[in-house]
Motif scaffolding. Sequence first.
Motif, PDB file in Angstrom:
ATOM      1  N   CYS A 147       0.849  -1.193   0.000  1.00 55.97           N
ATOM      2  CA  CYS A 147       0.000   0.000   0.000  1.00 55.97           C
ATOM      3  C   CYS A 147       0.885   1.243   0.000  1.00 55.97           C
ATOM      4  N   PRO A 148       0.307   2.428  -0.200  1.00 57.61           N
ATOM      5  CA  PRO A 148       1.141   3.618  -0.434  1.00 57.61           C
ATOM      6  C   PRO A 148       2.183   3.900   0.658  1.00 57.61           C
ATOM      7  N   THR A 149       1.809   3.823   1.914  1.00 60.71           N
ATOM      8  CA  THR A 149       2.822   4.129   2.933  1.00 60.71           C
ATOM      9  C   THR A 149       3.472   2.866   3.478  1.00 60.71           C
ATOM     10  N   ALA A 188       7.046  -0.721   4.295  1.00 61.15           N
ATOM     11  CA  ALA A 188       8.108   0.218   4.673  1.00 61.15           C
ATOM     12  C   ALA A 188       9.366  -0.505   5.143  1.00 61.15           C
ATOM     13  N   TYR A 212       0.137  -5.094   5.893  1.00 63.43           N
ATOM     14  CA  TYR A 212       0.211  -6.217   6.823  1.00 63.43           C
ATOM     15  C   TYR A 212      -1.173  -6.725   7.208  1.00 63.43           C
ATOM     16  N   MET A 213      -2.128  -5.802   7.269  1.00 62.70           N
ATOM     17  CA  MET A 213      -3.501  -6.242   7.555  1.00 62.70           C
ATOM     18  C   MET A 213      -4.012  -7.113   6.422  1.00 62.70           C
ATOM     19  N   ILE A 249       2.827   0.949   5.978  1.00 63.82           N
ATOM     20  CA  ILE A 249       3.064   0.728   7.402  1.00 63.82           C
ATOM     21  C   ILE A 249       1.900   0.036   8.094  1.00 63.82           C
ATOM     22  N   ALA A 250       0.754  -0.114   7.451  1.00 65.60           N
ATOM     23  CA  ALA A 250      -0.359  -0.753   8.150  1.00 65.60           C
ATOM     24  C   ALA A 250      -1.142  -1.702   7.252  1.00 65.60           C
ATOM     25  N   HIS A 251      -1.678  -1.154   6.154  1.00 63.86           N
ATOM     26  CA  HIS A 251      -2.615  -1.945   5.356  1.00 63.86           C
ATOM     27  C   HIS A 251      -1.954  -3.135   4.677  1.00 63.86           C
TER      28      HIS A 251
END
Lengths: 99, 846
Positions: A9-11, A41, A17-18, A13-15
């Motif tokens: 995903c764009p950054t 990231a 891995y979700m 850092i979260a999506h």
Amino acid sequence: MRIVAVTACPTGIAHTYMAAERLEKAAKKLGHAIKVETQGAMGIENALTEADVKAADVVLLAVGIPVRDRARFDGRRVVEASVQEAIRNPEGIVASLGT
Amino acid sequence: MAVEIAFSFPLPGGLHARPASRLREEVVLFRSVVMFLNRVSGASASARSVLALVATRTGHGEPCVLHVQGEDEESASAALRRFVEKELPALDEAPSARVPAGGLVPRAVSMAGSRVHRGAPASGGVFRGRAVVVGARRPGAPADERTGTTEEELERLDAAFVRAATALRTRRDVAVHETEREVLGAHLSIAEDPGLRTRASLAVSAGSGAAAAVGSAAEHFAEVFRASGSALLAERAIDLHDVAEAVVRALAPDAPPEPPVVLGDDSIVVAARLGPAQLLALPRARVRGLILGEGGTLSHTVVLARAFGVPCVTGAEGIDRILSTGDEVIVDGERGLVVVAPKEAVTRFYESQGDFLVAAARRLEKFRTARGASADGRRIEVGANVGTVEEARSAFENGAEGIGLFRTELMFLDRDQPPTEEEQYEILAETARLAEGRPVIVRTLDVGADKPLAWLRLPPERNPALGYRAIRMYAEHAGLVEGQLRAILRAAAVGPVKVMFPMVATPEEARELRALVDRVKERLAADGVAHDAAIEVGVMLEVPSAVLSVGAIAREVDFFSVGSNDLAQYLFAVDREDTRLAHLGSPFHPAFLKLLEAAVAGAHAAGRWIGLCGEIGGRPLAAPLLLGLGFDEVSVSPPRVLAAKAAFRRTRWGGARAILADALSKATAGEVEALLIERGPSTRTLVDAGTVRTVSGSRSRDEAIRELADLLQLTLRVDDADRVEDAIHAREETASTAVGLGIAIPHCVSPHVRADSIAAVRLPHPVSWDAGEEGVSLAILIAVRPGSAGDRHLKTIAALSRRLCDDGFRERLLAAPDDAALAALLSEAAGAPQPSSAEGRPAAGG
């Protein structure tokens, strides 16, 4: 069915891995084997090997940005989805891969 | 030969600063002399002087001429003709396109569609109320009525000056507020200025009426002030007009007084310009906010607003025409914004901001009585830099452990003769009494061509920072200096007052100054005047040569204080007033740190204590450096005292030493700042009870995002909530971060994030995150620094993200009974150790 997947995903850092987590759970529930590479990231983790790709029935790209090293999937059956979709409806996506 | 370009002035707003400075930019490209002439008023100005151009007060439609003469007059006039015809008429458009220094317009304000005007943040605080527009008085154009012969008119003029001065003196003497007394004193000296009176008399002799003569004399000097190139003097022009007003009123003592301005309980005073006397004439408790078209951040009006704690925005061009009395307005003195007819979302935003300001103040409250020290108890005294008794009072109320720098210049500025020894003694003795045993370091007069004093008649210098200033002028003004030293020595008998000399460059100077102090002591003793014969004598370290001679100077003095602003200016050969050079001369530069290291080592080797009183002392980022360098004291502006204490309390001495060692090995200021960010607060946990809220008041996605950013600002995890908020929205625009399941995970990577952090708000009523999406009940913000040192943190965030896919975990989050429980769950899921407390963990890697 043997699935290999990439999430990004764009950054990163979260999506990323979700989505990976959700796809792994959904595949397990529906009785499929899956390996998910995350491109986030922290870089590429759980990287798909040549053998992984070769053995897979389908390649799932759940990405919001261009996937890195895409050429390795040339000639394979590739299905694309958005990261959001992979998080919201992982079972629907996994189920659709069989058709 | 010369070329003339005639035109009628096209801008409805007249020739104001912006078109004037654009015209100047065109003119300076050529060698020709270009004069601007207003055919109506006859006013002319060099087109190279923005202030002189503005002073022509050219209005819309007035016929004007540009007179161009010189070797390149043909090309110059061609360019100017093009400018006048093509560019000038468009220059009135969109003044809001200029972005003055200051923050962003917060998203809640810009999205709501309320009208926003930008100015400069001049006095902090926010107030929502109703505008009361106070009429601008046009200086220099009072009614020109002569009542008698020239002699009679001159007599009337003299009497008016005397009456005005008497009235000012009376008001000064009864003024309760220190700042008010100083401003009225400054006005008194203007009213008594022979120059002003002489110039007005000449105008009367030439046939003018007394009122017009006063106005034109004031305007003449105002123009000189404005043309001085000094921002401070330029803003004093407002004072001149204020005094001229008073004199004109005194010309007709029997005239009915002006109708008083009627203020309610929620009045925000709006004016094109407002002199300090006008402000003082208003009922003080009813002035809740101030919005001015003119006036920077240095004018007396602004100084008063700050002293009274009234939020103030200045430089809001044309605001008195835009607003009408009764308009609902928010004045945001923190950001320099004026919001007209605020919509509900804007009001809610400012209400929540108010709550956060209160909460932030409360978090620092515990440091008020705390001793300045590192987390592990190494002492570093935190004092304050002040210039008046009022400021000293506010500093002590804010927890200052002393006055590290009392600037005495304010006692000398804005007067036509120096203050008496007695006046100075009163001010210093009062400060010493307020100090209640805490040290007060009084710096002797530090003036020069850059800080002009009317009665010193200093010739202009080519390079005032390097010229005849401060102690270098003391021999010529021995009487003045002795008077000041007597006042300081006498005040030292009241409390622990120390004396400090500025701009010392060599040991010889230090020796002479010490001998000077000794001579003054002897005279005081001979006169039988009470003083402190054991007063400590110190010098500022602000010239590099003094730092390199610190051991030799230490033999002459008892203490040192680094003036970091000047020291950087002199070390890097950078004029700190020149904004074009702002990127040079950073106090974080390793070269500068090496100089500081030498200063502290030299002072300590000689058994002397050493402090620092520059801006860097107030930067929380610099705390590990200052502590590591071994300073005994740091002195900062009064509002920064608590934050400075907090910053030291978060830092460990050992860690600070290690950070300093690494900083000294870097090559650039940027590398040092990056190091400080990396090694600063990053050892903190990702999430704690201070960054989560189980009961949120947010009613929309945007409010929730703002609340998350504010939580991080409140816990000092981000340095600018406005910008972090924007970064979160930028990510949100690429794709919604709502992940279904009633949860959204907004996130951002921003340089304004100080420490990788997780914040969370639980929303009592689910809010819509993006169109067509089910409601979100829990928003979890992940904020990460760019190139985060924190692969460790990224890992834990990834782990948290995976855990959020677990139904049972989500249910526990939604059911967490309080903030601490929610923080513990998030922290545990992220694989980090349990947070032990909301704050107060050591930050610097120790």
